[in-house]
Design an enzyme around this catalytic site. Structure first.
Site, PDB file in Angstrom:
ATOM      1  N   CYS A 249      29.624  41.738  51.283  1.00 52.81           N
ATOM      2  CA  CYS A 249      29.394  43.048  51.896  1.00 52.81           C
ATOM      3  C   CYS A 249      30.340  43.253  53.070  1.00 52.81           C
ATOM      4  O   CYS A 249      30.990  42.317  53.544  1.00 52.81           O
ATOM      5  CB  CYS A 249      27.952  43.162  52.387  1.00 52.81           C
ATOM      6  SG  CYS A 249      26.711  42.901  51.105  1.00 52.81           S
TER       7      CYS A 249
ATOM      8  N   GLY B 133      32.776  45.631  48.852  1.00 52.40           N
ATOM      9  CA  GLY B 133      31.599  45.993  48.081  1.00 52.40           C
ATOM     10  C   GLY B 133      31.688  47.404  47.561  1.00 52.40           C
ATOM     11  O   GLY B 133      31.957  48.336  48.328  1.00 52.40           O
TER      12      GLY B 133
ATOM     13  N   GLY C 133      26.240  38.314  53.792  1.00 50.89           N
ATOM     14  CA  GLY C 133      25.972  36.896  53.614  1.00 50.89           C
ATOM     15  C   GLY C 133      24.818  36.679  52.656  1.00 50.89           C
ATOM     16  O   GLY C 133      24.454  37.560  51.871  1.00 50.89           O
TER      17      GLY C 133
ATOM     18  N   TYR D 213      40.923  35.708  48.599  1.00 50.15           N
ATOM     19  CA  TYR D 213      40.690  36.903  47.781  1.00 50.15           C
ATOM     20  C   TYR D 213      40.088  38.089  48.515  1.00 50.15           C
ATOM     21  O   TYR D 213      40.589  39.198  48.400  1.00 50.15           O
ATOM     22  CB  TYR D 213      39.775  36.522  46.606  1.00 50.15           C
ATOM     23  CG  TYR D 213      39.391  37.678  45.721  1.00 50.15           C
ATOM     24  CD1 TYR D 213      40.271  38.193  44.776  1.00 50.15           C
ATOM     25  CD2 TYR D 213      38.126  38.263  45.811  1.00 50.15           C
ATOM     26  CE1 TYR D 213      39.920  39.251  43.959  1.00 50.15           C
ATOM     27  CE2 TYR D 213      37.766  39.329  44.998  1.00 50.15           C
ATOM     28  CZ  TYR D 213      38.662  39.818  44.069  1.00 50.15           C
ATOM     29  OH  TYR D 213      38.315  40.866  43.269  1.00 50.15           O
TER      30      TYR D 213
ATOM     31  N   ASP E 254      47.882  34.571  39.980  1.00 51.69           N
ATOM     32  CA  ASP E 254      46.644  35.241  40.383  1.00 51.69           C
ATOM     33  C   ASP E 254      46.071  34.510  41.588  1.00 51.69           C
ATOM     34  O   ASP E 254      46.399  33.344  41.829  1.00 51.69           O
ATOM     35  CB  ASP E 254      45.641  35.247  39.230  1.00 51.69           C
ATOM     36  CG  ASP E 254      44.664  36.417  39.337  1.00 51.69           C
ATOM     37  OD1 ASP E 254      44.635  37.080  40.388  1.00 51.69           O
ATOM     38  OD2 ASP E 254      43.926  36.660  38.364  1.00 51.69           O
ATOM     39  N   ASP E 255      45.214  35.199  42.329  1.00 50.73           N
ATOM     40  CA  ASP E 255      44.630  34.570  43.518  1.00 50.73           C
ATOM     41  C   ASP E 255      43.677  33.440  43.142  1.00 50.73           C
ATOM     42  O   ASP E 255      43.587  32.440  43.842  1.00 50.73           O
ATOM     43  CB  ASP E 255      43.911  35.612  44.380  1.00 50.73           C
ATOM     44  CG  ASP E 255      42.946  36.465  43.568  1.00 50.73           C
ATOM     45  OD1 ASP E 255      41.876  35.956  43.204  1.00 50.73           O
ATOM     46  OD2 ASP E 255      43.283  37.625  43.294  1.00 50.73           O
TER      47      ASP E 255
END
Length: 562
Positions: free
Chosen positions: A2, A31, A106, A264, A374-375
């Site tokens: 979030c 998010g 979290g 990311y 890619d990450d």
């Protein structure tokens, strides 16, 4: 995962809602399931609007026009605990004591224990299956114990201290007390990012506007300055009258920010805990290049071109290409109006949206040995589709390079990697991962190289939460029983399926929590026969485009005057 915000303006003549919405758009990458804001207007009245959807669709100009007040809290959400129901959109509100508004980033790992306490001792009703509502009520219960008509900074810090002593897991929270101020706090391990900043008010001489946010990019874009990270175990309170109050509520434990923020989630233009995300990703590309060179030589493969998987891996891919002396090309064109597939709820939805999101340009793939970067490789859904797209575009061979090590364990601190069985690298070797996703060769970053990519920019941070790579959880208390229960509660089916109930509503199987509409009032209306009407199914704030919530009350009721 979030994003959270809180803002307090020096001038009470201005409304904070438009800037809160702009700040949430800057955090939209954190998010895309739901968003919302709550503002505090005259005489302590609260105004709320929240719903499932993107910020631009939920917080429209008409909605923001009705959101009154110079102080507020905002939130963008992707569900990792609970469901995707409208009722679980944040911020959350509880009226007693003092009227508390919370936005939480979290995940708690001892929610069951806290629920038992709230039920048997706190006598507080929890209306959703969200751990954020649990956290809010634990704090409310701690504040209730003061028994005071007016509270001050010390009372708030004592309550936060109790929360930190009883709650386990990751939490970075922004909160508001109507008519009083905003405050924030961060878990003792500092797993989730949080910081604050200020700017000089243009309307109030000598006054300051204050902002609390998940990432520093909000500070930069909204014209704030003096960004500072909230320390692990620290709480910060800001009021108009008394200014800034800070307290180290509990001693910092092992400071361990989540490594996946740098890999990311965070925007590259953010600085988290003194580490530039952009610079860290550049270093990841440098380290990955050395590993890739050795792996390619051992396999007898010579790559022709380096192509990133948009967008997060671009920085690392460019560094890798420069180190290997290979051309860097943009082989995939991205449709920017499709959300990030990794944080989309539902495996089938993720798979379908890969091809809607990316289109391969054949001219960059035809008859070439392609090194894709890619990450990370999480479920393998995206990687498998992208590799097939590269082959369909004419690639002779496809090598997949990941900026992160193999992800073999679930994340319990707020990232949606719940089921070990959904992770492509779980109980698979690197060769087996290659076979599963259809790559000719898969190259992973080593964990020491990944840690070095971040720690070189802030040597004071010696540990990171790398639990998705190692299975070692910094907060402790995460055992096989907990992981099994978490996987049951969080699997994709639990988020998408609904069970019909006798009263005509539906419930999510993960929790049994009723799924109710967001547009309902604070108190369910009662008809003359004493039955709850169908229009009042959700216990929560009224949610009708900024209309005032509940009865107005004096700013200072139960609080120090602001």
């Amino acid at each position: 995962m979030c994003g959270v915000l809180a803002m307090l303006l020096a001038s009470q003549a201005h409304h904070v809602a438009p800037e809160l919405a702009e700040g949430l758009q800057l955090l939209q990458h954190r998010g895309q399931d739901a968003c919302g804001i709550v503002t505090n207007g005259q005489r302590g009245r609260l105004y709320q609007h929240k719903a499932n959807g993107m910020v631009r669709d939920v917080l429209t100009e008409n909605v923001l026009g009705g959101m009154v007040g110079a102080m507020g809290v905002g939130h963008v959400r992707y569900p990792t605990a609970g469901s995707s129901a409208h009722a679980e959109a944040q911020p959350f509100y509880v009226n007693s004591p003092y009227g508390l508004v919370l936005a939480h980033n979290g995940n708690l790992t001892n929610t069951g224990h806290l629920l038992y306490y709230l039920d048997h001792y706190g006598h507080r009703h929890i209306n959703t299956s969200s751990d954020s509502e649990v956290l809010l009520n634990i704090l409310a219960d701690a504040l209730q114990k003061t028994g005071k008509f007016r509270i001050d900074a010390d009372d708030i810090f004592r309550a936060v201290r109790e929360v930190m002593q009883t709650s386990s897991g990751a939490y970075a929270c922004t909160m508001m007390i109507p008519g009083y101020g905003i405050f924030c706090f961060r878990d003792p391990n500092g797993i989730r990012p949080l910081g604050w900043c200020r700017r000089k008010s243009l309307e109030v001489e000598g006054g300051w506007d204050y902002l609390m946010a998940s990432e520093s990019v909000v500070c930069d874009a909204l014209g704030f300055q003096d960004w500072e990270d909230v320390k692990p175990g620290e709480a910060l309170l800001i009021t108009r009258d008394t200014g800034i109050h800070r307290s180290q509520c509990v001693p910092s434990r092992q400071f361990a920010p989540d490594m996946f923020e740098y890999v990311y989630f965070a925007r590259p233009d953010s600085v988290l805990d003194g580490i530039s995300v952009y610079r860290a990703r550049m270093a990841m590309g440098d380290a990955l290049a050395a590993n890739a060179k050795a792996k390619l030589e051992a396999a007898g493969i010579k790559a022709d071109v380096v192509i990133p998987v948009p967008d997060t891996s671009r920085v690392a891919a460019l560094q890798l290409a420069q180190n290997l002396g290979l051309p860097y090309r943009e082989g995939f064109v991205k449709n920017r109006y499709v959300g990030r597939t990794f944080i989309m709820p539902g495996q089938e939805m993720r798979r379908k949206n890969v091809r809607r999101k990316l289109n391969a340009m054949a001219m960059e793939f035809a008859d070439k040995v392609v090194l894709l970067v890619d990450d990370s490789i999480v479920r393998g859904t995206t990687s498998k589709e992208i590799i097939q797209m590269a082959r369909d575009a004419g690639a002779k061979k496809v090598i997949m390079a990941s900026c992160a090590p193999p992800i073999r364990f679930p994340n319990v601190y707020g990232i949606d990697m719940p089921s070990r069985h959904e992770l492509v690298a779980h109980q698979r070797t690197e060769e087996e991962v290659s076979q599963h996703i259809g790559a000719d060769l898969t190259i992973f970053q080593t964990l020491p190289d990944l840690i070095s990519s971040c720690s070189q920019f802030n040597p004071s941070i010696t540990e990171y939460d790398c639990s998705v790579f190692t299975g070692q959880y910094v907060t402790g208390g995460v055992d096989e029983k907990y992981l099994a229960s978490l996987e049951t509660a969080r699997n994709d089916n639990a988020k998408l399926k609904k069970i019909p109930l006798a009263n005509g509503t539906t419930a999510h199987p993960a929790s049994g929590a009723p799924v109710r509409e967001a547009n309902t009032s604070l108190e369910a209306p009662v008809n003359p026969e004493g039955e709850v009407s169908k229009t009042g199914q959700t216990v929560g704030l009224h949610n009708s485009g900024g209309e005032a919530v509940g009865a107005a009350h004096d700013v200072g009721v139960g609080l120090s005057q602001s």
